[in-house]
Design a protein around this motif. Structure first.
Motif, PDB file in Angstrom:
ATOM      1  N   ASP A 133      -5.004  90.006  52.208  1.00  0.00           N
ATOM      2  CA  ASP A 133      -4.989  89.590  53.613  1.00  0.00           C
ATOM      3  C   ASP A 133      -6.056  90.314  54.426  1.00  0.00           C
ATOM      4  O   ASP A 133      -5.966  90.405  55.649  1.00  0.00           O
ATOM      5  N   GLY A 134      -7.057  90.831  53.756  1.00  0.00           N
ATOM      6  CA  GLY A 134      -8.105  91.562  54.444  1.00  0.00           C
ATOM      7  C   GLY A 134      -7.777  93.037  54.526  1.00  0.00           C
ATOM      8  O   GLY A 134      -6.710  93.485  54.107  1.00  0.00           O
ATOM      9  N   GLY A 135      -8.703  93.804  55.066  1.00  0.00           N
ATOM     10  CA  GLY A 135      -8.493  95.235  55.151  1.00  0.00           C
ATOM     11  C   GLY A 135      -9.753  95.925  55.622  1.00  0.00           C
ATOM     12  O   GLY A 135     -10.678  95.300  56.141  1.00  0.00           O
ATOM     13  N   SER A 136      -9.777  97.231  55.405  1.00  0.00           N
ATOM     14  CA  SER A 136     -10.874  98.049  55.900  1.00  0.00           C
ATOM     15  C   SER A 136     -11.350  99.006  54.817  1.00  0.00           C
ATOM     16  O   SER A 136     -10.557  99.746  54.237  1.00  0.00           O
ATOM     17  N   LEU A 137     -12.657  98.980  54.553  1.00  0.00           N
ATOM     18  CA  LEU A 137     -13.293  99.929  53.649  1.00  0.00           C
ATOM     19  C   LEU A 137     -14.114 100.883  54.506  1.00  0.00           C
ATOM     20  O   LEU A 137     -14.953 100.440  55.297  1.00  0.00           O
ATOM     21  N   VAL A 138     -13.862 102.176  54.366  1.00  0.00           N
ATOM     22  CA  VAL A 138     -14.570 103.183  55.152  1.00  0.00           C
ATOM     23  C   VAL A 138     -15.190 104.203  54.210  1.00  0.00           C
ATOM     24  O   VAL A 138     -14.521 104.698  53.299  1.00  0.00           O
ATOM     25  N   SER A 230      -7.714 101.522  60.987  1.00  0.00           N
ATOM     26  CA  SER A 230      -6.666 100.874  61.776  1.00  0.00           C
ATOM     27  C   SER A 230      -7.091  99.462  62.184  1.00  0.00           C
ATOM     28  O   SER A 230      -8.170  98.990  61.829  1.00  0.00           O
ATOM     29  N   ASP A 231      -6.246  98.828  62.996  1.00  0.00           N
ATOM     30  CA  ASP A 231      -6.542  97.481  63.494  1.00  0.00           C
ATOM     31  C   ASP A 231      -7.330  97.505  64.797  1.00  0.00           C
ATOM     32  O   ASP A 231      -7.545  96.449  65.407  1.00  0.00           O
ATOM     33  N   TRP A 232      -7.764  98.672  65.224  1.00  0.00           N
ATOM     34  CA  TRP A 232      -8.404  98.796  66.523  1.00  0.00           C
ATOM     35  C   TRP A 232      -9.887  98.454  66.516  1.00  0.00           C
ATOM     36  O   TRP A 232     -10.548  98.477  67.548  1.00  0.00           O
ATOM     37  N   PHE A 233     -10.452  98.149  65.340  1.00  0.00           N
ATOM     38  CA  PHE A 233     -11.839  97.672  65.254  1.00  0.00           C
ATOM     39  C   PHE A 233     -11.867  96.354  64.485  1.00  0.00           C
ATOM     40  O   PHE A 233     -12.496  96.251  63.438  1.00  0.00           O
TER      41      PHE A 233
END
Length: 252
Positions: A133-138, A230-233
């Protein structure tokens, strides 16, 4: 809480002075469930350091240069969490020979590029099956726009790392996966100690940073990573967020 219900994979936790450790700590404090990675002789170190976190997470084996580890990563992580909302890449290595720019041989350079740049793509694609469902790679970088003293081929690897992030942002965007980097100022970490002459950065950074800089404080960089996880970006990808006291914006 910023990461309530999020499930994260965090690499690079070796010491409690590391940025990755503080990302893990802050993530748990902000409601996330985390899984750590380590490999070989450092597994025991990571397992011991993990006990200093608010809750002791599972540690799965991952050498980012090992094809089998990468191919089985999603299956092994799925034994502990049913999906991933985010992944932290905090991995870098270069042999000592890579810190002599003109004399470095290809074998040392190739190792630096493989471990420190290509591994971002490798980790992203290995984690992708759990990010439906998507996500964040940092990822963590050290600003590669300049030819820094002593950094040499690791600097070239970081330039490749930053370019890799942009291409990942392009190709993973349709899958709703955001890819961003945090460019931290110098922190006294295990990685920094392995770079000959790294203290040269420490001596001048605080003087050049408009906000000042504490080489013993990894928390500001960790907070930036947590924010990006997080979901803030939601509409930010392919970006490099500088957490360096402002040095990147200053002239000589």
């Amino acid at each position: 809480m910023l990461l309530e219900g999020k499930k994260l994979l965090i690499t690079g936790v070796l010491m409690d002075s590391s940025i990755a450790f503080h990302v893990a700590k802050l993530a748990q404090e902000q409601g996330a469930e985390i899984v750590l990675t380590s490999f070989g002789r450092t597994m025991r170190i990571t397992q011991a350091i993990a006990k200093r976190l608010p809750a002791t997470p599972e540690v799965v084996e991952l050498d980012v240069t090992d094809t089998e580890h990468l191919e089985t990563l999603a299956t092994r992580v799925a034994e502990h969490v049913d999906h991933l909302d985010g992944v932290l890449h905090s991995i870098g290595f270069a042999p000592q020979g890579a810190f002599e720019f003109l004399t470095a041989g290809w074998d040392d350079v190739a190792t630096a590029l493989h471990t420190s740049a290509y591994s971002l793509k490798a980790l992203a694609t290995a984690s992708l099956p759990l990010m439906g469902d998507g996500g964040s790679l940092v990822g963590l970088t050290f600003d590669a726009k300049f030819a820094w003293p002593v950094y040499d081929w690791m600097g070239v690897a970081k330039a490749a790392f930053e370019s890799t992030n942009r291409y990942l942002a392009r190709d993973l965007g349709p899958k709703k996966v955001r890819c961003n980097l945090v460019a931290a100022g110098p922190i006294r970490t295990t990685a920094a100690k392995s770079i000959p002459g790294f203290e040269a950065f420490e001596q001048v950074w605080d003087e050049r940073a408009p906000l000042g800089w504490d080489v013993n404080d990894p928390v500001p960089a960790a907070k930036a990573c947590v924010a990006l996880l997080s979901d803030w970006f939601p509409a930010t990808t392919g970006e490099i967020v500088h957490v360096d006291g402002g040095v990147h914006a200053m002239g000589q």
